[in-house]
Structures are given as C-alpha cells and as structure tokens.
Design a protein around this motif. Structure first.
Motif, PDB file in Angstrom:
ATOM      1  N   PRO A   1      14.419 -54.513 -14.006  1.00  0.00           N
ATOM      2  CA  PRO A   1      15.033 -55.199 -12.867  1.00  0.00           C
ATOM      3  C   PRO A   1      16.551 -55.327 -13.006  1.00  0.00           C
ATOM      4  O   PRO A   1      17.069 -55.592 -14.088  1.00  0.00           O
ATOM      5  CB  PRO A   1      14.364 -56.584 -12.880  1.00  0.00           C
ATOM      6  N   THR A   2      17.224 -55.115 -11.902  1.00  0.00           N
ATOM      7  CA  THR A   2      18.670 -55.332 -11.824  1.00  0.00           C
ATOM      8  C   THR A   2      18.966 -56.018 -10.490  1.00  0.00           C
ATOM      9  O   THR A   2      18.224 -55.875  -9.524  1.00  0.00           O
ATOM     10  CB  THR A   2      19.450 -54.012 -11.904  1.00  0.00           C
ATOM     11  N   ARG A   3      20.056 -56.742 -10.460  1.00  0.00           N
ATOM     12  CA  ARG A   3      20.458 -57.433  -9.226  1.00  0.00           C
ATOM     13  C   ARG A   3      21.144 -56.435  -8.307  1.00  0.00           C
ATOM     14  O   ARG A   3      22.121 -55.789  -8.691  1.00  0.00           O
ATOM     15  CB  ARG A   3      21.388 -58.585  -9.568  1.00  0.00           C
ATOM     16  N   ILE A   4      20.617 -56.311  -7.108  1.00  0.00           N
ATOM     17  CA  ILE A   4      21.150 -55.330  -6.164  1.00  0.00           C
ATOM     18  C   ILE A   4      21.074 -55.903  -4.762  1.00  0.00           C
ATOM     19  O   ILE A   4      20.204 -56.728  -4.456  1.00  0.00           O
ATOM     20  CB  ILE A   4      20.351 -53.996  -6.253  1.00  0.00           C
ATOM     21  N   SER A   5      21.967 -55.461  -3.906  1.00  0.00           N
ATOM     22  CA  SER A   5      21.962 -55.908  -2.519  1.00  0.00           C
ATOM     23  C   SER A   5      20.929 -55.108  -1.732  1.00  0.00           C
ATOM     24  O   SER A   5      20.793 -53.898  -1.903  1.00  0.00           O
ATOM     25  CB  SER A   5      23.346 -55.726  -1.894  1.00  0.00           C
ATOM     26  N   VAL A   6      20.202 -55.815  -0.879  1.00  0.00           N
ATOM     27  CA  VAL A   6      19.227 -55.134  -0.023  1.00  0.00           C
ATOM     28  C   VAL A   6      19.922 -54.118   0.869  1.00  0.00           C
ATOM     29  O   VAL A   6      19.368 -53.054   1.177  1.00  0.00           O
ATOM     30  CB  VAL A   6      18.450 -56.179   0.816  1.00  0.00           C
TER      31      VAL A   6
ATOM     32  N   VAL B   1      18.555 -59.058  -4.287  1.00  0.00           N
ATOM     33  CA  VAL B   1      17.219 -59.097  -4.881  1.00  0.00           C
ATOM     34  C   VAL B   1      17.327 -58.569  -6.307  1.00  0.00           C
ATOM     35  O   VAL B   1      18.253 -57.827  -6.639  1.00  0.00           O
ATOM     36  CB  VAL B   1      16.200 -58.243  -4.089  1.00  0.00           C
ATOM     37  N   GLU B   2      16.382 -58.956  -7.131  1.00  0.00           N
ATOM     38  CA  GLU B   2      16.362 -58.476  -8.512  1.00  0.00           C
ATOM     39  C   GLU B   2      15.126 -57.614  -8.679  1.00  0.00           C
ATOM     40  O   GLU B   2      14.010 -58.117  -8.869  1.00  0.00           O
ATOM     41  CB  GLU B   2      16.343 -59.650  -9.494  1.00  0.00           C
ATOM     42  N   VAL B   3      15.320 -56.301  -8.581  1.00  0.00           N
ATOM     43  CA  VAL B   3      14.206 -55.354  -8.600  1.00  0.00           C
ATOM     44  C   VAL B   3      14.598 -54.136  -9.412  1.00  0.00           C
ATOM     45  O   VAL B   3      15.773 -53.943  -9.760  1.00  0.00           O
ATOM     46  CB  VAL B   3      13.821 -54.915  -7.166  1.00  0.00           C
ATOM     47  N   ASP B   4      13.598 -53.324  -9.706  1.00  0.00           N
ATOM     48  CA  ASP B   4      13.850 -52.010 -10.288  1.00  0.00           C
ATOM     49  C   ASP B   4      14.258 -51.096  -9.129  1.00  0.00           C
ATOM     50  O   ASP B   4      13.430 -50.739  -8.292  1.00  0.00           O
ATOM     51  CB  ASP B   4      12.585 -51.500 -10.976  1.00  0.00           C
ATOM     52  N   SER B   5      15.521 -50.742  -9.078  1.00  0.00           N
ATOM     53  CA  SER B   5      16.039 -50.006  -7.918  1.00  0.00           C
ATOM     54  C   SER B   5      15.346 -48.655  -7.740  1.00  0.00           C
ATOM     55  O   SER B   5      15.100 -48.222  -6.611  1.00  0.00           O
ATOM     56  CB  SER B   5      17.549 -49.815  -8.058  1.00  0.00           C
TER      57      SER B   5
ATOM     58  N   PRO C   1      10.466 -61.550  -4.109  1.00  0.00           N
ATOM     59  CA  PRO C   1      11.083 -62.825  -4.486  1.00  0.00           C
ATOM     60  C   PRO C   1      12.602 -62.739  -4.389  1.00  0.00           C
ATOM     61  O   PRO C   1      13.201 -61.695  -4.692  1.00  0.00           O
ATOM     62  CB  PRO C   1      10.631 -63.023  -5.944  1.00  0.00           C
ATOM     63  N   ALA C   2      13.194 -63.826  -3.975  1.00  0.00           N
ATOM     64  CA  ALA C   2      14.661 -63.859  -3.869  1.00  0.00           C
ATOM     65  C   ALA C   2      15.287 -63.876  -5.261  1.00  0.00           C
ATOM     66  O   ALA C   2      14.707 -64.408  -6.202  1.00  0.00           O
ATOM     67  CB  ALA C   2      15.114 -65.063  -3.061  1.00  0.00           C
ATOM     68  N   ALA C   3      16.455 -63.283  -5.375  1.00  0.00           N
ATOM     69  CA  ALA C   3      17.139 -63.251  -6.682  1.00  0.00           C
ATOM     70  C   ALA C   3      17.691 -64.627  -7.005  1.00  0.00           C
ATOM     71  O   ALA C   3      18.091 -65.373  -6.132  1.00  0.00           O
ATOM     72  CB  ALA C   3      18.255 -62.224  -6.646  1.00  0.00           C
TER      73      ALA C   3
END
Length: 370
Positions: A220-225, A257-261, A368-370
């Motif tokens: 997971p990394t923090r990225i903009s939707v 969001v914090e996801v695996d891009s 889920p929200a970051a």
C-alpha cells in the motif's frame, strides 16, 4: 456461648467427613452418568446433615428414644432427597440425550432441529448455539456447493477457451510450415493476437489462484484517486476509441487512498474494459469518485451502457466464470475479470457491488479512506 461453639465444631466435623467422602466419590464417578453425580451430591448433603446431627446428639447424651426419632426424621428426609435427585438427574439426562441426537443429525449433513421439550437454561442456551451453528454450516455448505459448481464450470470453460485458439494456432502454423498460407503476414498477426489472448487468460488464472490461496501480497502507498483513475482512463482510451465508446471522467474528487496502486489499476482496468466491451458504439462509460456517505471511505464507480443485468444474475456477477452471456468467442473472455476485481478489493478491506441504472449498470468499489 462456649457450648454453642463446641456444638458447631462437632457438627462441622461430622459434616466435613461426609463432604470429603462425597468429594472422593464424585472424583471416582466423574465419568459416569449425570444421574449418578446428582445422586451423589444429594447423598452428600443429606449425609452431612445426618452426620452433624448424630454427632451433636451423641455429644449431648440424648436418650435412645430421642436419638432414634432424630435418626428416623433425617432418614426420611434422605429418602425424599435421593428420590428427587434421581428424578432430576433422569430428566436432565433425557433432555441431554435428545439434544445429542439432534446435534448428530446436523453433524451428518442435515439441519439441526431443536428438541421441543423444555430444558434447563444451560441446555436451552446450548440449543440456541447449536441452531445458530447449524445455520452457519448450512450457509457454508451452500457456498461450498456454489463454489464447487463454479470451479467445475471454470475448468470446462477454460478448457474450451484454450483448445479453440490452440487449434487455430496449430492450423495456421501448419499452413505456414507447408507454404499454403496465401497471406503470411496476416497469419502471423493472427497468431500473435491469439498468443496475447492466451497469455492474458493465463495471467488472470494466476492472479485468481493467488487471491484464492491468500498469497496476494499488497504494497500500500498513499495516492490520489484522481491520479489512479486518470492512469486507468489513459490505459483504456485506445480500446474505447477502437470500439467507438466515449470515456467520461469529470466527476472525480481528489481524495487520498492508501492502496496498492498496481493492483487497484488492475481493478479499474478490468472494470473499464468490461464496461467498454459491453457498451454499444456511440455509448458512454462514466467513471466517478466520491466520499462515501457518512465518511466511511471512498467510492469509485464505473457506469456503462450495457442495457442492464437481469436481476437474477446480479448476485452472481462477481462469481468466478460468470460472463453474463453464453458467448464462447472473443471478446467474451474467461469470466475471471470481475472475480479478480472482488478478490483484490476485499484484500484491501473494501467491497465491490453492482446495481442496475438507467440504460446500463454501475459497478462500485468502496475503499477505506486514507
């Protein structure tokens, strides 16, 4: 005061002796029926009272007549207590046996049917737990049967989908080898297309196997939707242009969001490709991103113009192998894309859903929200 203390001590010693013998008896008979244990408990209570009473009576030098009267009264009380204990024990054993038979029925694959006769509070609580467990097992068996059916269908479909291009590749390679191909470049282009399709299919199978095995590793990394959706739209734009479908992505909130891009790009890519292929030419595929109601996360949605999904098929949309039609030829695919979408989203502690809208359907991914 001293006499009362002496009487209490003598009564206690007599009762304690009976209690020790009763404890030893309970230990020796702990593997026997509940009737035996309840009877022993009642016998210990009566014997303790009798021992204490007799010890005090002897210490007080009662007359033989008075002593016999006291003994007779205590003996009658013992008989009534033991009979009551035996009846209580038999009643509890009968209820326990009925509960055992009911539990055995659903343990063998049936449905738990709670005994109709009244029981103690503990047995009633156990009955409720067994009923709840039976309902969970029945639901689990239904899911297992559905999953097994889905797996069998998947094996049959994949076998068909692999045999078809392999047969074509073999025919084209033999034609090239024998010099019978009038347009060799076209044959080579077709071979490459089929190989790429098979490669995509094998990649989807590998990804799905990792999801089902629980070995999908996320970074997971923090990225903009906004950036995530923008990359997905750029990747799907060539296919949309080829099929004459308009891509719209003007309702995207720049929320983090914090996801695996990489994996989430695959999710959006699968949803977009599926929507583009199901939308007729001159149709529109719209992508949106917003905060979930109540601040519970971020919702990504892909809305197409497929005409809608039959209501009876909506619960099966994310099942492995579901295609939405009986088509066996491209671009039907292997029916793995949406199953992969659900697996990746659930690995991110999110959820995937679909609903019909005017002229098509809307796939929603909640993260889920970051």
């Amino acid at each position: 005061m001293t006499d009362m203390l002496l009487i209490a001590l003598i009564a206690f010693l007599g009762a304690a002796a009976a209690g020790v013998l009763g404890a030893l008896a309970l230990r020796l008979l702990r593997h026997r029926s509940l009737v035996v244990s309840v009877t022993v408990v009642a016998a210990v209570a009566v014997t303790a009272m009798l021992a204490g009473t007799l010890a005090v009576a002897w210490a007080m030098f009662l007359s033989p007549h008075d002593l016999s009267v006291v003994t007779t009264v205590v003996a009658m009380a013992a008989v009534v207590s033991l009979l009551t204990a035996v009846l209580l024990g038999r009643w509890m054993v009968a209820r326990s046996r009925e509960l055992t038979l009911a539990a055995r029925s659903f343990g063998d694959g049936g449905v738990f049917a709670a005994p109709g006769l009244p029981a103690t509070a503990e047995l009633a609580a156990l009955t409720r737990e067994l009923a709840a467990t039976s309902a969970k097992l029945d639901s689990s068996r239904e899911r297992e049967r559905a999953l097994e059916t889905s797996r069998r269908e998947l094996v049959a479909w994949i076998s068909h989908d692999l045999r078809t291009p392999l047969a074509g590749l073999r025919a084209m390679s033999e034609a090239l080898e024998d010099g019978m191909a009038a347009d060799s470049p076209r044959y080579l282009r077709q071979i490459r297309t089929e190989v790429e399709r098979m490669n995509d299919m094998v990649g989807d199978l590998f990804e799905l196997s990792r999801i089902h095995a629980g070995s999908l590793t996320l970074t997971p990394t923090r990225i903009s939707v906004y950036d995530l959706v923008g990359d997905a739209l750029a990747g799907a734009d060539p296919l949309a242009r080829e099929l004459g479908v308009r891509l719209v992505g003007d309702r995207i909130d720049a929320v983090p969001v914090e996801v695996d891009s990489k994996e989430m790009s695959r999710v959006l890519g699968n949803l977009l490709v599926n929507a583009i292929r199901r939308t007729p030419a001159d149709g529109t595929v719209a992508v949106a991103a917003r905060h979930a109601e109540g601040g519970g996360g971020v919702v990504l949605s892909v809305t197409d113009g497929c005409g809608g999904i039959p209501e009876e098929d909506l619960p099966r949309v994310f099942d492995t192998g579901w295609r939405g039609s009986d088509a066996r030829t491209p671009p039907a695919g292997a029916g793995l894309g949406l199953a992969i979408v659900r697996g990746i989203v659930e690995a991110h502690a999110g959820r995937a859903a679909v609903r019909n809208v005017a002229g098509g359907c809307c796939f929603e991914v909640t993260l889920p929200a970051a």
